[in-house]
Design a protein around this motif. Structure first.
Motif, PDB file in Angstrom:
ATOM      1  N   UNK A 250     -22.837 -30.014  14.379  1.00 35.64           N
ATOM      2  CA  UNK A 250     -23.726 -29.183  15.195  1.00 35.64           C
ATOM      3  C   UNK A 250     -23.366 -27.706  15.154  1.00 35.64           C
ATOM      4  N   UNK A 251     -22.146 -27.402  14.661  1.00 39.15           N
ATOM      5  CA  UNK A 251     -21.646 -26.022  14.610  1.00 39.15           C
ATOM      6  C   UNK A 251     -21.696 -25.367  15.993  1.00 39.15           C
ATOM      7  N   UNK A 252     -21.360 -26.172  16.994  1.00 37.83           N
ATOM      8  CA  UNK A 252     -21.268 -25.686  18.370  1.00 37.83           C
ATOM      9  C   UNK A 252     -20.106 -26.404  19.051  1.00 37.83           C
ATOM     10  N   UNK A 253     -19.706 -25.883  20.224  1.00 31.77           N
ATOM     11  CA  UNK A 253     -18.588 -26.475  20.970  1.00 31.77           C
ATOM     12  C   UNK A 253     -19.079 -27.222  22.206  1.00 31.77           C
ATOM     13  N   UNK A 254     -20.282 -27.758  22.126  1.00 33.87           N
ATOM     14  CA  UNK A 254     -20.862 -28.453  23.260  1.00 33.87           C
ATOM     15  C   UNK A 254     -19.975 -29.605  23.747  1.00 33.87           C
ATOM     16  N   UNK A 255     -19.321 -30.309  22.819  1.00 40.11           N
ATOM     17  CA  UNK A 255     -18.479 -31.448  23.178  1.00 40.11           C
ATOM     18  C   UNK A 255     -17.216 -31.047  23.939  1.00 40.11           C
ATOM     19  N   UNK A 290     -26.339 -28.266  31.743  1.00 36.87           N
ATOM     20  CA  UNK A 290     -27.710 -27.972  31.320  1.00 36.87           C
ATOM     21  C   UNK A 290     -27.994 -26.470  31.310  1.00 36.87           C
ATOM     22  N   UNK A 291     -27.135 -25.683  31.968  1.00 37.79           N
ATOM     23  CA  UNK A 291     -27.340 -24.235  32.005  1.00 37.79           C
ATOM     24  C   UNK A 291     -27.020 -23.584  30.667  1.00 37.79           C
ATOM     25  N   UNK A 292     -26.040 -24.151  29.955  1.00 36.09           N
ATOM     26  CA  UNK A 292     -25.495 -23.451  28.791  1.00 36.09           C
ATOM     27  C   UNK A 292     -26.504 -23.278  27.662  1.00 36.09           C
ATOM     28  N   UNK A 297     -25.140 -16.337  23.700  1.00 33.25           N
ATOM     29  CA  UNK A 297     -23.994 -15.477  23.429  1.00 33.25           C
ATOM     30  C   UNK A 297     -23.629 -15.423  21.953  1.00 33.25           C
ATOM     31  N   UNK A 298     -23.861 -16.515  21.218  1.00 33.07           N
ATOM     32  CA  UNK A 298     -23.478 -16.528  19.803  1.00 33.07           C
ATOM     33  C   UNK A 298     -24.521 -15.846  18.914  1.00 33.07           C
ATOM     34  N   UNK A 299     -25.711 -15.567  19.502  1.00 27.82           N
ATOM     35  CA  UNK A 299     -26.802 -14.929  18.742  1.00 27.82           C
ATOM     36  C   UNK A 299     -27.085 -15.668  17.427  1.00 27.82           C
ATOM     37  N   UNK A 300     -27.048 -16.991  17.490  1.00 25.96           N
ATOM     38  CA  UNK A 300     -27.396 -17.791  16.330  1.00 25.96           C
ATOM     39  C   UNK A 300     -26.263 -18.023  15.351  1.00 25.96           C
ATOM     40  N   UNK A 301     -25.113 -17.386  15.570  1.00 25.34           N
ATOM     41  CA  UNK A 301     -23.993 -17.594  14.653  1.00 25.34           C
ATOM     42  C   UNK A 301     -23.401 -18.991  14.866  1.00 25.34           C
ATOM     43  N   UNK A 302     -22.922 -19.577  13.782  1.00 25.77           N
ATOM     44  CA  UNK A 302     -22.392 -20.929  13.829  1.00 25.77           C
ATOM     45  C   UNK A 302     -20.888 -20.901  14.081  1.00 25.77           C
ATOM     46  N   UNK A 303     -20.428 -21.838  14.902  1.00 27.60           N
ATOM     47  CA  UNK A 303     -19.020 -21.934  15.224  1.00 27.60           C
ATOM     48  C   UNK A 303     -18.393 -23.097  14.468  1.00 27.60           C
ATOM     49  N   UNK A 304     -17.093 -23.009  14.239  1.00 31.51           N
ATOM     50  CA  UNK A 304     -16.396 -24.081  13.533  1.00 31.51           C
ATOM     51  C   UNK A 304     -14.977 -24.183  14.058  1.00 31.51           C
ATOM     52  N   UNK A 459      -3.781 -16.315  33.146  1.00 34.56           N
ATOM     53  CA  UNK A 459      -4.463 -16.949  32.023  1.00 34.56           C
ATOM     54  C   UNK A 459      -5.207 -15.896  31.218  1.00 34.56           C
ATOM     55  N   UNK A 460      -5.362 -16.141  29.931  1.00 25.47           N
ATOM     56  CA  UNK A 460      -6.052 -15.182  29.073  1.00 25.47           C
ATOM     57  C   UNK A 460      -7.503 -15.641  28.831  1.00 25.47           C
ATOM     58  N   UNK A 461      -8.399 -14.675  28.736  1.00 25.64           N
ATOM     59  CA  UNK A 461      -9.811 -14.954  28.509  1.00 25.64           C
ATOM     60  C   UNK A 461     -10.148 -14.605  27.069  1.00 25.64           C
ATOM     61  N   UNK A 462     -10.755 -15.572  26.371  1.00 30.13           N
ATOM     62  CA  UNK A 462     -11.137 -15.376  24.979  1.00 30.13           C
ATOM     63  C   UNK A 462     -12.627 -15.652  24.794  1.00 30.13           C
ATOM     64  N   UNK A 463     -13.193 -14.983  23.830  1.00 30.62           N
ATOM     65  CA  UNK A 463     -14.525 -15.335  23.332  1.00 30.62           C
ATOM     66  C   UNK A 463     -14.319 -16.059  22.014  1.00 30.62           C
ATOM     67  N   UNK A 464     -14.849 -17.275  21.901  1.00 32.86           N
ATOM     68  CA  UNK A 464     -14.755 -18.002  20.646  1.00 32.86           C
ATOM     69  C   UNK A 464     -15.784 -17.445  19.675  1.00 32.86           C
ATOM     70  N   UNK A 465     -15.370 -17.226  18.441  1.00 36.20           N
ATOM     71  CA  UNK A 465     -16.229 -16.531  17.481  1.00 36.20           C
ATOM     72  C   UNK A 465     -16.321 -17.335  16.195  1.00 36.20           C
ATOM     73  N   UNK A 466     -17.203 -16.864  15.312  1.00 32.52           N
ATOM     74  CA  UNK A 466     -17.300 -17.471  13.991  1.00 32.52           C
ATOM     75  C   UNK A 466     -16.075 -17.039  13.171  1.00 32.52           C
ATOM     76  N   UNK A 467     -15.699 -17.820  12.164  1.00 31.37           N
ATOM     77  CA  UNK A 467     -14.530 -17.481  11.355  1.00 31.37           C
ATOM     78  C   UNK A 467     -14.691 -16.124  10.679  1.00 31.37           C
TER      79      UNK A 467
END
Length: 467
Positions: A250-255, A290-292, A297-304, A459-467
């Protein structure tokens, strides 16, 4: 198994034999005819003709009565004492106890029942020979929820805790299955992660069947993400493999979303879907997940992600900031619950002056940043249809927020008109969806956010991004 249910003409959901000294020898047709005649009398009193299975007939009559789409005050199963109490009519007390018994049967908690109800073209529930179409039962659940949350909210609030609990649990158990059924009927896309969340509360003798028991309901498989049951793998291996394959496909972190399905014996990034819980926090997470899908935020970019040795998950990320302050946990569950952290309390946590109009680090003023974060930047729409729809919050909600703030946080007890009350209830519903079992945090860079219940200082806050 799923194909069997799809190809049959009707499924009978057998709840078991009646509690009786004498065996029930009637056929299902005879039992349904007996219920029809009982309903047609409209008397609902015990007599010689119906004394043998009176409680069962009353319990199934409640399904039909609730499905009639009338106000609570027009239903014979409810009674108003004219004072503070609103409850079950004396004629229906025995039927209500039987309904409570029926809904407490283990059948309703099992994962395998979902496909029994969802996949066939028709289904009916049967207790002994007394039976009713699933359509009647599901309509009763949906209509009770709609009336209880709108036009009949006053009567619903006056129900005893026992009555309210039994009817709410009945409505919830049925609606969760019916939601899945309705999505399939209109050919909506049904993904695996959605099904796992919706039915996380159910049980299976083998924890792996919590996954395998819903596979036949998925209708949006991708080419490389079809799960084949494999009982040679352990539960941990099954759910670890599921997570990695889901991210890859799915190239998303929904799970990865959620807290209640975590297992201390699994890697922290693996959800143990094999658990079962009736923890109220799970219901909150289903609502919030269901909100997410409304964010971009990813503007269509795929995550891995990449699986490393030792079951470690490697992802790319951008460090944003460090958490400087954390609010108490928020658990608001009703309009009368004022446990939501206020803007003034957050300003104090940030060591700022008590001025909501001061500049916010991300632009604009603090009051707007608080309002938008408070509801997750989304407003819940009018109830109806398959799901409660949402839309992005706008500046138009400022008045709605002020009404809510006065009623809930400032406790200004002015009776609002019907329109204002609806606005307050909608804003509170949006707040609850975003904040229950969550904490506010203030980051070192001055930004405000919502985080999980186990979030800690520094705790540190990160944005997960594409490679």
């Amino acid at each position: 198994m799923g194909q069997i249910y799809k190809n049959c003409s009707e499924v009978v959901m057998w709840l078991g034999e009646r509690i009786t000294l004498h065996p029930d020898t009637r056929t299902l047709e005879e039992g349904h005819d007996r219920l029809r005649r009982f309903l047609e009398t409209g008397i609902f009193a015990c007599d010689r003709v119906f004394s043998e299975d009176y409680e069962d007939l009353l319990a199934f009559s409640i399904f039909y009565i609730l499905s009639s789409d009338r106000h609570f005050g027009e239903l014979p199963c409810f009674a108003d004492d004219g004072l503070s109490s609103y409850g079950i009519s004396h004629l229906f007390k025995a039927g209500f106890e039987m309904l409570k018994h029926i809904m407490n049967l283990p059948y309703w908690s099992r994962i395998w029942i979902v496909q029994e109800i969802v996949l066939p073209p028709k289904a009916k529930i049967a207790y002994g020979s007394i039976n009713a179409p699933w359509d009647v039962v599901s309509q009763a659940a949906l209509i009770f929820e709609n009336h209880g949350g709108s036009c009949c909210i006053d009567q619903c609030a006056r129900l005893s805790e026992t009555v309210k609990s039994v009817l709410s649990d009945f409505s919830f158990n049925v609606r969760v299955v019916e939601l899945t059924r309705m999505h399939r009927q209109i050919e909506s896309k049904i993904g695996l992660s959605w099904l796992l969340r919706q039915h996380f509360h159910r049980k299976a003798t083998d924890s792996r069947d919590k996954l395998y028991g819903v596979l036949g309901l998925v209708n949006s498989w991708s080419e490389d993400f079809k799960i084949i049951p494999d009982y040679t793998k352990t539960a941990r291996e099954v759910y670890e493999d599921l997570t990695i394959r889901s991210i890859t496909s799915t190239e998303s972190f929904d799970m990865l979303v959620g807290e209640t399905m975590r297992n201390e014996h699994f890697p922290s990034w693996v959800a143990d879907w094999g658990q079962s819980t009736n923890d109220y926090r799970w219901r909150w997470e289903v609502d919030r997940s269901s909100m997410y899908h409304y964010y971009g935020a990813t503007k269509g970019r795929k995550l891995s992600a990449e699986l490393m040795l030792g079951s470690k998950l490697k992802v790319e990320g951008l460090r944003v900031s460090t958490i400087n302050a954390i609010s108490p946990l928020m658990t608001a569950s009703s309009l009368n619950d004022s446990s939501t952290v206020t803007c003034q309390e957050l300003l104090a946590m940030a060591n700022l002056t008590n001025d909501e109009k001061q500049k916010y680090a991300g632009g604009g003023v603090w009051s707007d940043a608080y309002r938008r974060t408070l509801c997750g930047d989304l407003m819940l729409g009018i109830q109806g249809g398959l799901d409660n729809t949402m839309r992005k919050a706008t500046s138009e909600e400022r008045r709605m927020y002020q009404l809510w703030k006065s009623a809930v946080q400032d406790e200004v007890y002015e009776t609002p008109n019907a329109s204002d009350l609806l606005a307050i209830e909608r804003f509170q519903a949006s707040v609850m969806r975003a904040t229950r079992n969550r904490k506010f945090f203030i980051a070192q860079n001055g930004f405000l956010g919502l985080g999980p219940s186990d979030m800690q200082f520094a705790d540190e806050v990160y944005l997960l991004t594409e490679p």
